[in-house]
Design a protein around this motif. Structure first.
Motif: not given
Length: 405
Positions: A260-263, A152-158, A241-246
């Motif tokens: 974002v993805a590594p975080a 699921l993570f890799c699918y979301w990352m794609a 990182v994800p929160l700031v990205y949003l």
């Protein structure tokens, strides 16, 4: 089990002991060890071959993952330094239990699904995908949870990277349906024979072995040994990182996009460990760091990846600044890993010094042995068998014969 005469005897033992003495294991590691002991005789090294090969698979999978994510030399060196600091993870490369196969399989499926489907045709990637799924599905009951979450993570990352994954056909291509079917059949086929039969009812104190506290054990002694005492150095950026990205304006999002993805990977790895620990807690079983071994491999991988993405952004400003950041980061990482290595190496040297040494008298003989009365006696018997060499003594099978009737 090496004392039994046939594979059918061993399979019968695995089936009848999984739900009690062997606490829900799949039995695949034990079966492999039986075959290795039959080939090589009573050998401590042969017992550990599956874990040693799994350790090699983990490192190869990590390097392929970095290739998929275009992480270069500095990131790869950083990972090798970081993973060397995960001393308790590397310990399981030399233990004859299925923890290193679980960690290697988790990193393997992460690397496999990180490649776009059209880039998975090379033999290293194909081999990695099938080996990781078959190894994980056969070795450990926790693997399906990691496999599904990582997919699921890799699918979301794609999707996050802008690749075309929106249709059912895209999803089936991405997951590799034949591989998924084979892996699922293995999970439930072996599980029906072993761990899906249920397990014993435990009445242990879940926190009995967490003598330094849950937080210290979870961070400095497990997931973040590569940054001892400084787990927040990784955790805070992973959350931020994800929160700031949003909330970042659209025109500035590309600056943070790669981080974002590594975080998210770091947070997912920690969440999976929390889930595993909660499972032990609600079953009244001990919470043990070895249960987190797959996440202990994913966290340093994610942390180094996150650092490399930051290096990319700095390098875009100026290559000198990027190079300086990389060198300082690698030196700092080495400085945090070094104390862990200095602490663990003498311990390992002590273990090696306690290894079996040939006695001055004649080698032990099986006919002089009696059935041990306790666990320490069984360990001593096994060590005498190793000292004598040759086949595993049949008396070893008495350990299970009293339980399997």
């Amino acid at each position: 089990m090496g004392g039994y005469d046939s594979i059918s005897d061993v399979l019968n033992v695995i089936r009848k002991t999984t739900a009690n003495i062997n606490h829900g294991q799949t039995g695949a590691y034990m079966l492999l060890d039986y075959l290795l002991l039959k080939i090589f005789g009573a050998s401590a090294f042969a017992l550990r071959v599956p874990s040693l090969l799994s350790g090699a698979l983990l490192l190869a999978a990590a390097l392929l993952f970095f290739r998929a994510r275009r992480v270069g030399f500095f990131g790869q060196i950083g990972f090798l330094i970081a993973i060397s600091g995960q001393a308790d993870l590397l310990y399981y490369m030399g233990e004859a239990r299925p923890y290193m196969p679980l960690a290697a399989s988790a990193v393997g499926v992460l690397a496999y699904y990180s490649f776009p489907p059209e880039e998975r045709r090379s033999w290293p990637v194909v081999t990695l995908g099938w080996t990781s799924v078959i190894l994980g599905a056969s070795m450990h009951p926790y693997f399906p949870v990691y496999w599904f979450t990582i997919f699921l993570f890799c699918y979301w990352m794609a999707w996050f990277d802008g690749r075309k994954v929106g249709t059912l056909a895209d999803a089936l291509t991405f997951v590799n349906l034949p591989l998924s079917v084979v892996g699922t059949l293995l999970v439930f086929g072996i599980g029906a024979f072993t761990w899906l039969q249920g397990g014993p009812k435990f009445e242990f104190d879940p926190f009995q072995w967490l003598v330094l506290g849950l937080w210290t054990t979870f961070t400095g002694l497990s997931h973040f040994q590569f940054v001892p005492q400084d787990a927040l150095v990784v955790i805070v950026p992973a959350v931020a990182v994800p929160l700031v990205y949003l909330v970042t304006p659209r025109r500035l999002k590309p600056v943070l996009h790669g981080m974002v993805a590594p975080a998210i990977l770091i947070l997912l790895a920690l969440a999976l460990s929390v889930l595993v620990g909660a499972t032990s807690y609600f079953r009244n079983y001990w919470i043990l760091p070895r249960q987190w071994v797959a996440s202990m491999a994913l966290v340093p991988l994610g942390a180094v990846w996150l650092g490399y993405e930051l290096y990319r952004q700095i390098r875009r400003l100026h290559w000198v600044a990027g190079g300086a950041f990389a060198l300082v980061a690698l030196y700092s990482l080495y400085g945090t890993v070094l104390p862990t290595l200095q602490l663990k190496i003498p311990v390992m040297q002590k273990w090696m010094s306690l290894a079996i040494a040939p006695s001055e008298g004649p080698a032990p003989r099986p006919e002089n042995e009696t059935v041990p009365a306790d666990n320490e006696g069984w360990v001593a018997l096994a060590n005498r068998n190793i000292e004598a060499g040759g086949p595993v003594w049949p008396i070893a099978s008495m350990y299970y014969r009293a339980m399997v009737k």
